[in-house]
Design an enzyme around this catalytic site. Structure first.
Site, PDB file in Angstrom:
ATOM      1  N   LYS A 192      37.801 128.699 -24.571  1.00  0.00           N
ATOM      2  CA  LYS A 192      37.747 127.752 -25.689  1.00  0.00           C
ATOM      3  C   LYS A 192      37.314 126.417 -25.123  1.00  0.00           C
ATOM      4  CE  LYS A 192      40.940 125.306 -28.808  1.00  0.00           C
ATOM      5  NZ  LYS A 192      42.293 125.364 -29.415  1.00  0.00           N
ATOM      6  N   ASP A 194      36.727 122.666 -25.880  1.00  0.00           N
ATOM      7  CA  ASP A 194      37.012 121.569 -26.800  1.00  0.00           C
ATOM      8  C   ASP A 194      35.977 120.453 -26.604  1.00  0.00           C
ATOM      9  OD1 ASP A 194      38.393 120.191 -28.758  1.00  0.00           O
ATOM     10  OD2 ASP A 194      40.354 120.519 -27.843  1.00  0.00           O
ATOM     11  N   SER A 226      34.317 124.201 -29.989  1.00  0.00           N
ATOM     12  CA  SER A 226      34.872 123.247 -30.961  1.00  0.00           C
ATOM     13  C   SER A 226      33.802 122.286 -31.476  1.00  0.00           C
ATOM     14  CB  SER A 226      36.015 122.453 -30.320  1.00  0.00           C
ATOM     15  OG  SER A 226      37.035 123.326 -29.891  1.00  0.00           O
ATOM     16  N   ASP A 255      42.627 120.451 -36.487  1.00  0.00           N
ATOM     17  CA  ASP A 255      43.689 121.329 -35.972  1.00  0.00           C
ATOM     18  C   ASP A 255      44.704 121.695 -37.053  1.00  0.00           C
ATOM     19  OD1 ASP A 255      42.496 120.867 -33.567  1.00  0.00           O
ATOM     20  OD2 ASP A 255      44.210 119.851 -32.649  1.00  0.00           O
TER      21      ASP A 255
END
Ligand SMILES: *[C@@H]1O[C@H](CO)[C@@H](O)[C@H](O)[C@H]1NC(C)=O
Ligand SMILES: *[C@@H]1O[C@H](CO)[C@@H](O)[C@H](O)[C@H]1NC(C)=O
Length: 465
Positions: A192, A194, A226, A255
């Site tokens: 992931k 960000d 993201s 989020d």
């Protein structure tokens, strides 16, 4: 993701869209012509879009399923005061044990994913990322080995920028290759990435650069971006055609927090923008409305069932963020609903849509599934009492002459031989759902069968009407 620092950063720099924007009033359709058009539109989408589009790494052909630390465990690094809930290897070893031993893995929940705050505050002498030596004394490789030995996969977190949202070392453009290499050497299966502390230009360079860098490692690594969440999630700033060739999944929006308000703000945004978002999803490339918070503190039983049903309609990744060591049986039952998971993991990978918003504050959602099946969700935004909603499949856009077999996804109750023109009534609880799985009676044999490939451990049991 680092909550407090990110909130500050967002507030200061405006990097991220503020969650909770008001419903834009799109997606409404009165009973009648529009749902039919939607069904036809979805079929065209399948024909035109699915073949050959998307990131070509062969991964995430259905929405990824597993567990992700962030929403429940955040950036709690105080292992002296709170050893059981802090971000340490113990947390991930224990979640891997639960996934392997409590029936999760057999249902497809296979990823054990680390989020922010796992690393040391400094890179090592060679410039490599290293885990915090006190909280991860055995290192990430050992954690990956442990997870793999249990038939699971390991995910890790990085941030394209000078720092992660939580203030740990970020991946600047000159570090992209090195960090991809490090993750691959450790045996990581999902990343992931960000986007705190980077500019739009850096993101436009860095996210595709990471795609190339991950590919160059030769290790299959699911790539979660993201990026769009930092660009407002919508065209013209976000090009979803391009994104699908770069990332396996992407966070479009802010989020999730442990509250029903947060779930609703996400649902509102995703369905208000479904004309843009729905066609972007498909095998290998998914919209990610963020983690499942079922099992935590913010949702009632009905709301938990609603999050699960609506995430499944959205073909969303099912990444739980809850304490699997202490989860209540009622929450576990929702998350382990076999028919729900089968619908979520349907091989066609068509994201569903909201097809009706009634004045009564009942909304109807439809997801087309393989072999002429469909999932319907009736969702109540009411706050008074269970509402008796009467409609027919014809009003919802199903072909006039068709006859259906219906299974209620939560109660298991069935209806046989439901004609499209027959009126029926569902009773929908406040902030709750009724969810149906339907397939044409003409097929006689139920098309739904628990996919054995997805259940290699023998837990499969066909549900028969
Ligand atoms: C790298 O990309 C090629 C071509 O797009 C693809 O066939 C291959 O599977 C990818 N490899 C990995 C490890 O992602
Ligand atoms: C979006 O990206 C695709 C693929 O790179 C490209 O063909 C298309 O022109 C782009 N669309 C816009 C509006 O820029």
């Amino acid at each position: 993701m680092g909550a407090a620092p990110r909130e500050r950063r967002r507030a200061a720099g405006g990097l991220c869209p503020a969650p909770g924007g008001p419903e834009a009033g799109m997606g409404a359709a009165g009973p009648g012509g529009r749902p039919r058009a939607v069904l036809l539109g979805l079929l065209l989408v399948v024909l035109v879009v699915v073949p050959g589009r998307g990131l070509d790494n062969g991964l995430a052909r259905t929405p990824p399923m597993g567990w992700l630390a962030w929403e429940r465990f955040r950036c709690n690094v105080d292992c002296r005061a709170d050893p059981r809930h802090c971000i340490s290897e113990v947390l991930f070893f224990e979640m891997a044990d639960r996934l392997a031993e409590d029936g999760w893995r057999e249902l497809g929940y296979e990823y054990v994913n680390i989020d922010d705050c796992w690393s040391a505050k400094q890179r090592d002498a060679e410039g490599r990322l290293v885990p915090d030596p006190e909280r991860f004394p055995r290192g990430i490789k050992a954690l990956a080995d442990y997870v793999h030995a249990r038939g699971l996969k390991l995910g890790i977190y990085g941030d394209l920028g000078t720092l992660t949202c939580g203030g740990y070392p970020g991946t600047t453009l000159d570090r992209v290759e090195q960090d991809a290499q490090t993750f691959a050497e450790w045996g990581v299966d999902m990343l992931k990435l960000d986007g705190c502390y980077s500019s739009g230009e850096e993101q436009a360079k860095g996210y595709p650069e990471m795609t190339r860098a991950l590919n160059a490692t030769g290790r299959p690594i699911v790539y979660s971006c993201s990026w769009p969440a930092y660009q407002g999630g919508l065209p013209p700033k976000v090009n979803y055609t391009l994104l699908a060739t770069i990332c396996n999944l992407w966070r479009n929006y802010g989020d999730i927090q442990d509250s029903w308000d947060s779930v609703l703000s996400i649902v509102d945004w995703f369905f208000a923008n479904q004309d843009v978002l729905q066609p972007a999803a498909g095998p290998g490339h998914w919209n990610d409305p963020d983690m499942l918070i079922i099992g935590n503190f913010g949702l009632s039983y009905e709301q938990s069932r609603s999050q699960m049903a609506l995430w499944t309609i959205m073909a969303a990744p099912l990444l739980m963020s809850t304490d699997l060591r202490t989860i209540a049986p009622s929450a576990k039952e929702i998350l382990q609903n076999r028919l729900m998971i089968q619908i979520n993991q349907d091989p066609l990978g068509i994201q569903g849509r909201r097809i009706i918003k009634e004045k009564s504050r009942i909304e109807v959602f439809l997801r087309p599934l393989s072999r002429a099946a469909s999932a319907l969700v009736f969702f109540s935004r009411r706050t008074d009492m269970p509402y008796r909603y009467t409609t027919s499949l014809a009003k919802l856009g199903f072909p006039e002459k068709a006859v259906y077999e219906v299974q209620d996804v939560y109660s298991g109750k069935t209806i046989s031989g439901l004609k499209a023109g027959d009126n029926f009534t569902v009773v929908v609880n406040p902030s709750g759902v009724v969810m149906w799985y339907l397939y044409p009676t003409a097929l006689r044999e139920q098309p739904w069968r628990f996919d054995q490939q997805q259940a290699p451990h023998g837990g499969a049991r066909p549900l028969l009407l």
